[in-house]
Motif scaffolding. Structure first.
Motif, PDB file in Angstrom:
ATOM      1  N   TRP A   1       0.839  -1.208   0.000  1.00  0.00           N
ATOM      2  CA  TRP A   1       0.000   0.000   0.000  1.00  0.00           C
ATOM      3  C   TRP A   1       0.870   1.253   0.000  1.00  0.00           C
ATOM      4  N   ALA A   2       1.964   1.256   0.763  1.00  0.00           N
ATOM      5  CA  ALA A   2       2.826   2.436   0.862  1.00  0.00           C
ATOM      6  C   ALA A   2       3.503   2.775  -0.458  1.00  0.00           C
TER       7      ALA A   2
ATOM      8  N   THR B   1      -7.598  -2.045   2.379  1.00  0.00           N
ATOM      9  CA  THR B   1      -8.346  -1.227   3.336  1.00  0.00           C
ATOM     10  C   THR B   1      -7.925   0.240   3.268  1.00  0.00           C
ATOM     11  N   PRO B   2      -6.630   0.563   3.363  1.00  0.00           N
ATOM     12  CA  PRO B   2      -6.259   1.980   3.220  1.00  0.00           C
ATOM     13  C   PRO B   2      -6.299   2.469   1.769  1.00  0.00           C
ATOM     14  N   LEU B   3      -5.983   1.593   0.809  1.00  0.00           N
ATOM     15  CA  LEU B   3      -5.909   2.025  -0.589  1.00  0.00           C
ATOM     16  C   LEU B   3      -7.264   2.493  -1.104  1.00  0.00           C
ATOM     17  N   LEU B   4      -8.331   1.814  -0.700  1.00  0.00           N
ATOM     18  CA  LEU B   4      -9.675   2.096  -1.222  1.00  0.00           C
ATOM     19  C   LEU B   4     -10.534   2.901  -0.257  1.00  0.00           C
ATOM     20  N   HIS B   5      -9.922   3.520   0.727  1.00  0.00           N
ATOM     21  CA  HIS B   5     -10.680   4.307   1.694  1.00  0.00           C
ATOM     22  C   HIS B   5     -11.464   5.434   1.034  1.00  0.00           C
TER      23      HIS B   5
ATOM     24  N   PHE C   1      -7.665  -0.546  -9.830  1.00  0.00           N
ATOM     25  CA  PHE C   1      -6.961   0.166  -8.763  1.00  0.00           C
ATOM     26  C   PHE C   1      -6.163  -0.847  -7.944  1.00  0.00           C
ATOM     27  N   GLY C   2      -4.925  -0.502  -7.637  1.00  0.00           N
ATOM     28  CA  GLY C   2      -4.069  -1.418  -6.902  1.00  0.00           C
ATOM     29  C   GLY C   2      -3.184  -2.278  -7.780  1.00  0.00           C
TER      30      GLY C   2
ATOM     31  N   SER D   1      -6.998   9.970  -1.105  1.00  0.00           N
ATOM     32  CA  SER D   1      -5.882   9.688  -2.013  1.00  0.00           C
ATOM     33  C   SER D   1      -6.318   9.428  -3.451  1.00  0.00           C
ATOM     34  N   GLU D   2      -7.616   9.462  -3.732  1.00  0.00           N
ATOM     35  CA  GLU D   2      -8.106   9.053  -5.052  1.00  0.00           C
ATOM     36  C   GLU D   2      -7.509   9.886  -6.175  1.00  0.00           C
TER      37      GLU D   2
END
Length: 524
Positions: A22-23, A66-70, A145-146, A422-423
Motif C-alpha cells: 500500500w505504501a 483497506t487503506p488504498l480504497l478508503h 486500482f491497486g 488519495s483518489e
C-alpha cells in the motif's frame, strides 16, 4: 500446540507485507516498498498448505486494500461500499495465496540449485500477474486500482511500460519481489551462489529498464491547450444542486484565463467531467455561460455534462464551438459498477438499501474512443484519445483511442466527491503510467484537482493544487507512432492469465499426488 506469538507471526508478517505494498501507492508513493512487501509475502507463504496460504493472502489483501480504497467511504459517506469492495478485492489475493502455496510445493520447484531458484521466481511472477489480470478485468470490467504497475510512476522500471504495458511493468515488480524472497531464503540456508543469482536478477529487473528508450518528441506538431479547474465547494453535493454554480465557476476561470493569455491564442480549452451541472444542450442558461467562455477565449471548449434519456443517463464530453454551440461528443464507454450503475440491483436490494443511492443507472456509450477538435490557432482537426475519470485505469480503453488516431490523451475527471482522500493522486499516478504505455502526452483535468499535464515519458510538467481555481496552459506534443505495448495489446495479459491457470492446475495435481503418496506410506 505452538505458542500464540509464533502462531500469530505469519499473520502479522502478511499484514505488514500488505501495508508495505500500500505504501508504494500515493499518497506515500514509496515505489520500492512494493517489491519488499511481495518478498515478505512470498517468504511467509513458503511451505504453507493451501488453506493457510488463502488465509495469509486474505490478511495481505485486507492490509493493502483497506487503506488504498478508503476513498470509496469518503465518496459514499459511510463504510458499506468500502468494506464490500475491500473484501472482494482481498479474496483475489486469498486465491493467490492458496494457489502459490500449491505451486510452491511442486517437487521440481522445491529442489535446491540455480535452475529451481529461477523457476520459483518465474512461477511467483506469473501467478501474481495472472491473478492481477483477472482482478482488473472481471467481473463487470474489473477494478484495476491497486495494480502494481500504477505504483511505479517514479520507479526506474517505468520506461518498460512502453514495451510490456501494465502487465509487463507489474511482472517486473513481482519478479523483483520473488527474487528478494529467494535471496533471503538462500542466505538463511547459506547458499551463496543462489543468493547472488537471485539478488542480481532483482537488481536487473529494477534498474535495467531505465536504459530503455522512450521517445516523447512531437511527431505532428503541438497543441496549445488550456486546462481549466473551476473548483467546487467542499460541500460538493450541495454545490451540484445549486444550479449553474459549477458551470459558473468554470466559466469564470476561463474568463480569467482569456485575460491572462489573450483572445485566440489557444487551440482548445478543456473543462473537466461534470463541469456543466446542467447540460448546455438542454438548458439555455447553461449554454449561455459555456458560450460566453468560449467566445472570450476564442477557442472550442470541451465540456463535461450528464445527459438523461429514457430513464438512463450518459456521461458525455462535448465540443462547444464559440458562436456555434454543441458539436461532436464522446460518451463514457465504461461506467463504474456500484458507483455509476448497480448490477443485480433487485437481488442486492435485499442486502442493503444503499443500492438505491444511485437512482438512475449510467449506461455505456458507443462509437469511437476519440473526440475530434478543430484547433483554433492552427485551423486543423486534431483527434484526442478520450477516457473519462476511472477510464484512466483501463489500458485497453485508452489503447482503442490511440489506435483510432488519438494523438493526445485527455482525461476529464470529477474528484469532488472524494474530497481530500488519495483518489486524485492515485488517478494522477495511473495517468503517468498510461502516458508511457501509449507513448502520448496526457492532460488530466479535474473539477477540484489534480489537474495536470504529463509528457509521454510520464513526467508531470504542470499541476494544480486541490480545491483551488486555476488553469494550466501548455504546448503538448502530438504523436502518431504506436508503442510496442500497444502493438502487443492484450496478448501479454492473456498469456499471463493462461500461464497462471496452468500453474495452478499443476499445483493442484501435485498436491493430489503428494496426498496419495502420504496415504500409501501410512498404509504401508
Amino acid at each position: 500446540m505452538k505458542p500464540r506469538p509464533r502462531r500469530l507471526a505469519p499473520l502479522l508478517a502478511a499484514g505488514c507485507a500488505g501495508a508495505a505494498v500500500w505504501a508504494a501507492f500515493p499518497p506515500v508513493g514509496a515505489w520500492w516498498a512494493a517489491p519488499l512487501g511481495l518478498a515478505v509475502l512470498a517468504s511467509v507463504l513458503r511451505a504453507r498448505g493451501p488453506w493457510a496460504g488463502a488465509g495469509l493472502g486474505l490478511v495481505f489483501g485486507l492490509a493493502l486494500f483497506t487503506p488504498l480504497l478508503h476513498f470509496t467511504a469518503v465518496a459514499m459517506g459511510n463504510p458499506v461500499g468500502w468494506a464490500a469492495l475491500t473484501a472482494v478485492e482481498s479474496f483475489y489475493l486469498a486465491a493467490f495465496g492458496a494457489a502459490w502455496a500449491l505451486v510452491g510445493r511442486i517437487r521440481r520447484l522445491e529442489r535446491p540449485g540455480g535452475a529451481a531458484v529461477l523457476a520459483r521466481i518465474l512461477a511467483f511472477t506469473v501467478l501474481w500477474c495472472g491473478v492481477e489480470e483477472v482482478r482488473s478485468s472481471w467481473p463487470w470490467g474489473g477494478f484495476p486500482f491497486g495494480r502494481l504497475a500504477f505504483a511505479m510512476a517514479d520507479a526506474p522500471m517505468l520506461p518498460f511500460a512502453a514495451y510490456g504495458g501494465a502487465a509487463g511493468l507489474t511482472a517486473l515488480v513481482a519478479c523483483a519481489g520473488g527474487a528478494l524472497a529467494e535471496t533471503a531464503h538462500a542466505l538463511r540456508r547459506r547458499r551463496g551462489l543462489d543468493a547472488l543469482l537471485a539478488a542480481s536478477l532483482a537488481g536487473l529487473v529494477v534498474f535495467a529498464p531505465v536504459l530503455a528508450p522512450v521517445d516523447g518528441s512531437a511527431q505532428d506538431g503541438t497543441l496549445r491547450v488550456g486546462a481549466v479547474q473551476g473548483n467546487v465547494a467542499e460541500e460538493f453535493e450541495d454545490a451540484f444542486n445549486r444550479a449553474l454554480e459549477v458551470t459558473g465557476n468554470h466559466a469564470e476561470a476561463t474568463l480569467v484565463l482569456a485575460d491572462d493569455v489573450g483572445w485566440g491564442t489557444l487551440d482548445v480549452v478543456i473543462w473537466p467531467e461534470n463541469a456543466a451541472d446542467l447540460d448546455p444542450r438542454d438548458f439555455s442558461a447553461s449554454a449561455a455561460l459555456v458560450d460566453s467562455a468560449a467566445r472570450a477565449v476564442g477557442a472550442p471548449v470541451l465540456v463535461g455534462a450528464i445527459s438523461y434519456a429514457d430513464n438512463v443517463r450518459y456521461n458525455d464530453m462535448l465540443v462547444w464551438s464559440p458562436g456555434q454551440g454543441a458539436g461532436e461528443y464522446y460518451r463514457k464507454h465504461r461506467p463504474v459498477p456500484f458507483a455509476e450503475y448497480v448490477p443485480l440491483r433487485e437481488q442486492l436490494r435485499h442486502l442493503s438499501g444503499q443500492v438505491d443511492r444511485i437512482g438512475t443507472d449510467l449506461e455505456p456509450g458507443t462509437g469511437p474512443q476519440t473526440l475530434t477538435v478543430h484547433a483554433a490557432v492552427q485551423d486543423r482537426d486534431v483527434k484526442l484519445a478520450m477516457g473519462i475519470c476511472f477510464e484512466v485505469a483501463y489500458e485497453d480503453t485508452l489503447r482503442d483511442g490511440v489506435e483510432q488516431g488519438g494523438e493526445l490523451i485527455v482525461i476529464p475527471t470529477n474528484n469532488a466527491s472524494f474530497l481530500h482522500s488519495s483518489e486524485a493522486e492515485q488517478q494522477l499516478a495511473q495517468g503517468r503510467v498510461q502516458a508511457v504505455i501509449h507513448g502520448r502526452a496526457l492532460v488530466q483535468v479535474s473539477t477540484v484537482g489534480v489537474t495536470a499535464v504529463i509528457n509521454p515519458r510520464g513526467v508531470v510538467e504542470q499541476r494544480t493544487q486541490p480545491y483551488t481555481q486555476a488553469a494550466l496552459v501548455a504546448d503538448v506534443p502530438l504523436r502518431t507512432s504506436v508503442t510496442v505495448a500497444d502493438r502487443l495489446g492484450a496478448l501479454p495479459g492473456l498469456a499471463l492469465e493462461g500461464s497462471a491457470a496452468l500453474l495452478a492446475v499443476a499445483g493442484m495435481v501435485s498436491g493430489v499426488s503428494r496426498l496419495r503418496r502420504r496415504r500409501r506410506l501410512r498404509r504401508a
